[in-house]
Design a protein around this motif. Structure first.
Motif, PDB file in Angstrom:
ATOM      1  N   LEU A   1     -61.935  -1.371  40.212  1.00 59.43           N
ATOM      2  CA  LEU A   1     -60.925  -0.372  39.874  1.00 59.43           C
ATOM      3  C   LEU A   1     -60.781  -0.232  38.368  1.00 59.43           C
ATOM      4  N   ASP A   2     -60.825   0.997  37.898  1.00 58.54           N
ATOM      5  CA  ASP A   2     -60.429   1.295  36.536  1.00 58.54           C
ATOM      6  C   ASP A   2     -58.915   1.075  36.430  1.00 58.54           C
ATOM      7  N   LEU A   3     -58.408   0.952  35.201  1.00 53.07           N
ATOM      8  CA  LEU A   3     -56.979   0.696  35.014  1.00 53.07           C
ATOM      9  C   LEU A   3     -56.254   1.894  34.407  1.00 53.07           C
ATOM     10  N   ASP A   4     -56.505   2.167  33.118  1.00 52.89           N
ATOM     11  CA  ASP A   4     -55.811   3.258  32.430  1.00 52.89           C
ATOM     12  C   ASP A   4     -56.100   4.603  33.078  1.00 52.89           C
ATOM     13  N   ASP A   5     -55.043   5.345  33.361  1.00 54.52           N
ATOM     14  CA  ASP A   5     -55.096   6.665  33.986  1.00 54.52           C
ATOM     15  C   ASP A   5     -55.583   6.629  35.432  1.00 54.52           C
ATOM     16  N   THR A   6     -55.779   5.425  35.955  1.00 51.27           N
ATOM     17  CA  THR A   6     -56.055   5.260  37.381  1.00 51.27           C
ATOM     18  C   THR A   6     -54.851   4.616  38.063  1.00 51.27           C
ATOM     19  N   LEU A   7     -54.353   3.523  37.475  1.00 51.12           N
ATOM     20  CA  LEU A   7     -53.165   2.866  38.021  1.00 51.12           C
ATOM     21  C   LEU A   7     -51.891   3.262  37.296  1.00 51.12           C
ATOM     22  N   TRP A   8     -52.020   3.726  36.053  1.00 48.99           N
ATOM     23  CA  TRP A   8     -50.870   4.183  35.272  1.00 48.99           C
ATOM     24  C   TRP A   8     -51.344   5.213  34.247  1.00 48.99           C
ATOM     25  N   PRO A   9     -50.450   6.083  33.802  1.00 50.12           N
ATOM     26  CA  PRO A   9     -50.823   7.030  32.738  1.00 50.12           C
ATOM     27  C   PRO A   9     -50.867   6.300  31.400  1.00 50.12           C
ATOM     28  N   ILE A  10     -51.945   6.478  30.645  1.00 50.15           N
ATOM     29  CA  ILE A  10     -52.133   5.681  29.444  1.00 50.15           C
ATOM     30  C   ILE A  10     -51.374   6.220  28.236  1.00 50.15           C
ATOM     31  N   TRP A  11     -51.312   7.536  28.049  1.00 52.11           N
ATOM     32  CA  TRP A  11     -50.775   8.037  26.781  1.00 52.11           C
ATOM     33  C   TRP A  11     -49.295   7.764  26.587  1.00 52.11           C
ATOM     34  N   PRO A  12     -48.439   7.846  27.586  1.00 52.39           N
ATOM     35  CA  PRO A  12     -47.048   7.424  27.364  1.00 52.39           C
ATOM     36  C   PRO A  12     -46.954   5.962  26.928  1.00 52.39           C
ATOM     37  N   THR A  13     -47.846   5.131  27.465  1.00 51.74           N
ATOM     38  CA  THR A  13     -47.861   3.713  27.091  1.00 51.74           C
ATOM     39  C   THR A  13     -48.274   3.537  25.638  1.00 51.74           C
ATOM     40  N   ILE A  14     -49.336   4.213  25.233  1.00 48.65           N
ATOM     41  CA  ILE A  14     -49.817   4.103  23.862  1.00 48.65           C
ATOM     42  C   ILE A  14     -48.792   4.669  22.878  1.00 48.65           C
ATOM     43  N   GLU A  15     -48.189   5.784  23.207  1.00 48.68           N
ATOM     44  CA  GLU A  15     -47.185   6.372  22.319  1.00 48.68           C
ATOM     45  C   GLU A  15     -46.005   5.426  22.124  1.00 48.68           C
ATOM     46  N   ARG A  16     -45.587   4.774  23.192  1.00 47.27           N
ATOM     47  CA  ARG A  16     -44.479   3.824  23.086  1.00 47.27           C
ATOM     48  C   ARG A  16     -44.881   2.608  22.255  1.00 47.27           C
ATOM     49  N   ALA A  17     -46.124   2.136  22.458  1.00 50.68           N
ATOM     50  CA  ALA A  17     -46.606   0.979  21.697  1.00 50.68           C
ATOM     51  C   ALA A  17     -46.744   1.314  20.220  1.00 50.68           C
ATOM     52  N   GLU A  18     -47.211   2.520  19.921  1.00 48.09           N
ATOM     53  CA  GLU A  18     -47.347   2.920  18.523  1.00 48.09           C
ATOM     54  C   GLU A  18     -45.989   3.072  17.854  1.00 48.09           C
ATOM     55  N   LYS A  19     -44.991   3.517  18.594  1.00 47.85           N
ATOM     56  CA  LYS A  19     -43.646   3.601  18.033  1.00 47.85           C
ATOM     57  C   LYS A  19     -43.090   2.210  17.745  1.00 47.85           C
ATOM     58  N   ALA A  20     -43.332   1.276  18.651  1.00 49.41           N
ATOM     59  CA  ALA A  20     -42.880  -0.105  18.430  1.00 49.41           C
ATOM     60  C   ALA A  20     -43.552  -0.683  17.184  1.00 49.41           C
ATOM     61  N   LEU A  21     -44.841  -0.400  17.018  1.00 49.45           N
ATOM     62  CA  LEU A  21     -45.563  -0.856  15.831  1.00 49.45           C
ATOM     63  C   LEU A  21     -44.975  -0.229  14.565  1.00 49.45           C
ATOM     64  N   LEU A  22     -44.728   1.070  14.605  1.00 46.30           N
ATOM     65  CA  LEU A  22     -44.197   1.766  13.429  1.00 46.30           C
ATOM     66  C   LEU A  22     -42.812   1.238  13.064  1.00 46.30           C
ATOM     67  N   ASP A  23     -41.988   0.964  14.063  1.00 43.91           N
ATOM     68  CA  ASP A  23     -40.654   0.415  13.802  1.00 43.91           C
ATOM     69  C   ASP A  23     -40.753  -0.971  13.155  1.00 43.91           C
ATOM     70  N   TRP A  24     -41.699  -1.777  13.642  1.00 45.47           N
ATOM     71  CA  TRP A  24     -41.883  -3.122  13.087  1.00 45.47           C
ATOM     72  C   TRP A  24     -42.383  -3.038  11.646  1.00 45.47           C
ATOM     73  N   LEU A  25     -43.322  -2.138  11.391  1.00 49.50           N
ATOM     74  CA  LEU A  25     -43.852  -1.971  10.036  1.00 49.50           C
ATOM     75  C   LEU A  25     -42.763  -1.460   9.085  1.00 49.50           C
ATOM     76  N   ALA A  26     -41.889  -0.595   9.572  1.00 50.26           N
ATOM     77  CA  ALA A  26     -40.817  -0.074   8.728  1.00 50.26           C
ATOM     78  C   ALA A  26     -39.935  -1.200   8.211  1.00 50.26           C
ATOM     79  N   GLU A  27     -39.773  -2.250   9.005  1.00 48.61           N
ATOM     80  CA  GLU A  27     -38.948  -3.388   8.604  1.00 48.61           C
ATOM     81  C   GLU A  27     -39.712  -4.389   7.750  1.00 48.61           C
TER      82      GLU A  27
END
Length: 232
Positions: A12-38
């Motif tokens: 089984l593939d994972l990304d976009d097969t069991l869950w949508p990937i882009w909402p996950t990546i967008e959320r992870a990138e926001k968490a990274l950006l928030d951490w970098l801002a601090e």
């Protein structure tokens, strides 16, 4: 046509097969950006510039072709390069990446994913087969999978037949007795066909099939596959 009686294991593939990937990546990138801002505000400003970010990613792709199958290392080294360019401490790359990676493992499953996994895992050994860097244990699905094979660890990604054969080998099964399930036309469906497996193309968006060689079955959701085995 899909030969149900021939199937002894499922990959089984994972990304976009069991869950949508882009909402996950967008959320992870926001968490990274928030951490970098601090912790690294100059780098945070650099990451907020789309043109600068594209340049960093292009440079990493050209300068580190050895990392093309390792999404984690590519992301980490991109952060390190951004830190260096912005004048922040490059040693912050490790904790910054961990912030991104932890959030990347927080996925929201498609509604059909969990019921299908429960049915399929009760009947077949399942192998996660991915070019991405999701960890089925950290995602919370480890109990369903006998093994996980990813391009990062194997060094070769889909659609190369070798990674499909490695997944088959992980459950001691010949490729001809494997059904691979995935959303990507070329990486998953065509890759599985060329590796000698049966292929189930998960087409959630009603896209046209572009290749001459066709998959054994096309699915609009994973529940259709589970129903096939329930009825057999």
């Amino acid at each position: 046509m899909l030969d149900l009686e021939k199937i002894k294991a499922i990959t089984l593939d994972l990304d976009d097969t069991l869950w949508p990937i882009w909402p996950t990546i967008e959320r992870a990138e926001k968490a990274l950006l928030d951490w970098l801002a601090e912790h690294a505000p100059m780098t945070s400003a650099l990451f907020a510039n789309p043109a600068a970010l594209r340049e960093i990613r292009a440079e990493m792709s050209s300068s580190r072709p050895d990392l093309k199958h390792d999404m984690s290392a590519l992301r980490r080294e991109s952060i390190r390069l951004a830190l260096h360019r912005a004048g922040d401490d490059p040693l912050l790359a490790e904790p910054a990446f961990e912030v991104f990676f932890a959030e990347r493992q927080r996925v929201t499953l498609f509604e059909d994913a969990l019921p299908a996994l429960e049915i399929l895992a009760a009947r077949f050994p399942l192998v996660a087969l991915s070019n991405g860097n999701a960890d089925v244990q950290r995602v919370g699905l480890g109990r369903f999978f006998r093994a996980a094979v990813c391009a990062r660890d194997f060094g070769v990604g889909k659609p190369d037949p070798r990674i499909f054969h490695a997944a088959a080998g992980a459950v001691d099964t010949l490729p001809e007795f494997i059904l691979h399930v995935g959303d990507d036309v070329t990486l998953d469906a065509l890759g599985a066909l060329n590796a000698g497996m049966q292929a189930a193309w998960l087409n959630r968006s009603d896209a046209p099939w572009p290749h001459e060689q066709e998959p054994h079955v096309t699915l609009t959701h994973l529940g259709e596959l589970a129903d096939l085995f329930r009825q057999s």
